[in-house]
Write a protein that holds these residues in place. Structure first.
Motif, short mmCIF file in Angstrom:
data_model
loop_
_atom_site.label_atom_id
_atom_site.label_comp_id
_atom_site.label_asym_id
_atom_site.label_seq_id
_atom_site.Cartn_x
_atom_site.Cartn_y
_atom_site.Cartn_z
N LEU B 123 0.84 -1.21 0.00
CA LEU B 123 0.00 0.00 0.00
C LEU B 123 0.87 1.25 0.00
O LEU B 123 0.57 2.24 -0.68
CB LEU B 123 -0.91 0.02 1.23
N THR B 126 1.99 2.66 -3.25
CA THR B 126 1.00 3.26 -4.14
C THR B 126 0.62 4.64 -3.64
O THR B 126 -0.21 5.30 -4.24
CB THR B 126 -0.27 2.41 -4.21
N THR B 128 -0.85 5.31 -0.75
CA THR B 128 -2.08 5.29 0.04
C THR B 128 -1.89 6.12 1.31
O THR B 128 -0.83 6.08 1.93
CB THR B 128 -2.42 3.84 0.44
N LYS B 132 -5.10 5.26 6.35
CA LYS B 132 -5.97 4.22 5.81
C LYS B 132 -5.30 2.85 5.82
O LYS B 132 -5.96 1.83 5.66
CB LYS B 132 -6.36 4.56 4.37
N ARG B 136 -6.87 -1.40 6.36
CA ARG B 136 -6.91 -2.28 5.19
C ARG B 136 -6.01 -3.49 5.36
O ARG B 136 -6.32 -4.59 4.91
CB ARG B 136 -6.54 -1.50 3.93
N ASN B 173 -4.28 -4.42 -2.66
CA ASN B 173 -4.61 -3.36 -3.63
C ASN B 173 -5.84 -3.70 -4.47
O ASN B 173 -6.07 -3.10 -5.52
CB ASN B 173 -3.41 -3.11 -4.54
#
Lengths: 289, 266
Positions: B123, B126, B128, B132, B136, B173
């Motif tokens: 994550l 990317t 993120t 968050k 996740r 993802n």
């Protein structure tokens, strides 16, 4: 970028902690090569200073007609671009100097009259102006003929540009080999982490995202190595030069305070740059798509 | 700046209007001249679960590598979610891989990161938002049944557990396509069964799953669509349940050949 910088910084620290020996190897490599680069640059600067000071000695001598107007000639000489100073040498002084130079092989008493003319010794701002100044001086009314160390000047100029060319070539080679050696050293650390790079690529990390921690690590190692090296170069130069100046008075040695404020930042910047570039080159070897 | 944010426009078509995988007249020739794949034609629809079977060297792995653009086709087309992977630029590949999860026989976890960190890593890259990430990560770890072992390092986990971490990482993802290359090759039968159940759940959640394996028992028990590869050719494309183990467990028995290749000896 801000969101990532924390991540990058953590990565760099973790990597250094995990392979301290590799870091030591990279830092040492940069250190040694920066030392060589530093001392070589110092040598080059001194050689150039030497060439310059030798050129200073070359001057234009304008010999005057017997009936010349000294003041008018002096004013016209001063107006030639490139002339720094015109120093009058009377025929009497010239004769005295000649006799001194001949060390008793001629005596003033032997001469029924002084055969030497009055003259101006003209100092020019650079060796490049010599020829032009000589030509313009020749055209001044009252100047019978002009002499300057044409051949010596040419040789000096050639020596000067040779020193500069060879210096630039050697510096370039030193820089290239530094990048190559550093990138090879760093490649070992990257190689140790090639699995990790593979995984990063597999989960979809963009290439620059993978590269940055490595580049930052290289920059950091380059900085540490070059700061130490620059300190050593600077320290030893400022210690040795004053002593050299006392013993070898005839050589124009570049003063520490003239050289170091330029050299030290350049060495440190170069170390950081070389470290980063070396890292980039090695990590690219392992980034395949 | 620095190539981090100029994300290329790259979206897979997951509407179901185009096949999830569409392979057309695919040839793959390696640099050494070895032809790994011959004229492969294949479609996999959104939400399917497909086994890819065949002996070592039959071209299973090569086919998977083409699907996450580790390899480029020598000729023919490979489309994933309507995207022609042969046309993909180098800087677009990472973004494809965020939509295509991959797991391997050797798990490929980062040994210095905990289970949760390994998952979070996928994550982080990317971009993120930090706040968050934990929820996740917890969500996918729960999906693979590892909530209680989130803080363990890979070396403190069993093989099956490591593979579950790898699955969690590949799912975090929310990929449209999950590729598994011999996911149970290193695992005992119990762990193997765990992994297969998890992959089944992934399929039920709507993700297309392609599993390369030579574990015939698993393939037989799962009763899914089966693609049989042999020496670079796709020799059988068997619909759900058409493939089962023969009585002695040593060969392959085809009930209802669904392709004209049935004459090829296995």
């Amino acid at each position: 970028m801000m969101g990532y910088s924390g991540y990058f910084f953590r990565e760099v620290l973790t990597n250094i902690r995990r392979s301290p020996l590799m870091s030591v190897a990279s830092v040492t490599t940069v250190l040694v090569l920066t030392l060589i680069l530093g001392y070589f640059t110092a040598l080059m600067m001194n050689l150039e200073a030497l060439a310059h000071s030798l050129l200073r000695e070359v001057q234009v001598v304008a010999y005057l007609d017997d009936d010349a107007n000294r003041v008018s000639v002096a004013q016209q000489l001063d107006r030639i671009p490139g002339v720094e100073e015109a120093h009058f040498v009377s025929k009497e002084t010239a004769l005295k100097k000649l006799v001194e130079r001949m060390q008793g092989r001629i005596k003033v008493d032997d001469l029924t009259r002084n055969p030497l003319p009055d003259s101006y010794e003209v100092a020019v701002d650079s060796a490049d102006s010599l020829e032009l100044v000589a030509k313009r001086a020749q055209r001044i009314a009252g100047v019978s003929y002009v002499k300057y160390g044409e051949e010596i000047a040419q040789r000096m100029l050639r020596f000067n540009s040779l020193v500069r060319t060879v210096g630039v070539v050697i510096l370039g080679l030193l820089f290239l080999s530094t990048v190559l050696i550093v990138s090879n050293t760093i490649r070992l650390t990257v190689f140790a982490r090639r699995k990790e790079i593979e995984i990063m690529q597999m989960v979809g990390a963009a290439e620059w995202f993978i590269r940055w921690p490595f580049i930052m690590e290289g920059v950091l190692q380059g900085l540490v190595g070059s700061v130490v090296a620059a300190t050593l170069v600077g320290g030893s130069y400022s210690l040795v030069v004053p002593k050299l100046m006392q013993t070898i008075t005839f050589l124009p040695i570049v003063q520490a305070e003239d050289l170091l404020p330029m050299l030290i930042p350049a060495l440190i910047f170069n170390g950081a740059f070389v470290g980063g570039l070396g890292s980039l080159l090695s990590v690219n070897k392992f980034l395949k798509v | 700046m620095f190539g981090l944010f100029n994300r290329p426009e790259l979206e897979l078509d997951t509407s179901g209007n185009v096949p999830m995988v569409d392979i057309c007249e695919l040839d793959l020739v390696y640099e050494n001249g070895h032809q790994a794949l011959h004229q492969v034609n294949l479609q996999i629809q959104k939400g399917e679960f497909v086994f890819l079977v065949g002996t070592t060297g039959s071209g299973k792995s090569s086919l998977l590598k083409l699907l996450y653009r580790e390899l480029r086709p020598s000729s023919g087309n490979v489309l994933v979610g309507g995207l022609d992977l042969g046309d993909l630029a180098r800087n677009e590949v990472p973004y494809l891989r965020r939509s295509v999860g991959v797991i391997f026989q050797d798990f490929r976890l980062l040994g210095n990161k905990t289970a949760a960190e390994n998952v979070a890593y996928a994550l982080e890259i990317t971009g993120t938002a930090k706040r968050k990430i934990p929820s996740r990560v917890a969500q996918v770890l729960e999906l693979v049944g590892l909530s209680d072992k989130a803080k363990r390092l890979p070396s403190q986990l069993s093989g099956g557990e490591q593979q579950r971490v790898a699955i969690a990482r590949s799912l975090v993802n929310q990929p449209s396509l999950l590729l598994a290359d011999e996911p149970t090759g290193n695992l005992d039968p119990d762990s193997t069964w765990d992994i297969m159940q998890i992959l089944s759940r992934v399929q039920n959640a709507g993700t297309t799953v392609v599993v390369a394996t030579h574990n015939q028992q698993v393939v037989d028990l799962m009763r899914k669509r089966v693609l049989v590869m042999k020496r670079g050719h796709l020799v059988h494309d068997l619909a759900r349940g058409a493939y089962r183990l023969d009585g002695r467990g040593s060969g392959l028995h085809v009930d209802q050949p669904s392709t004209p290749f049935s004459a090829v000896e296995l």
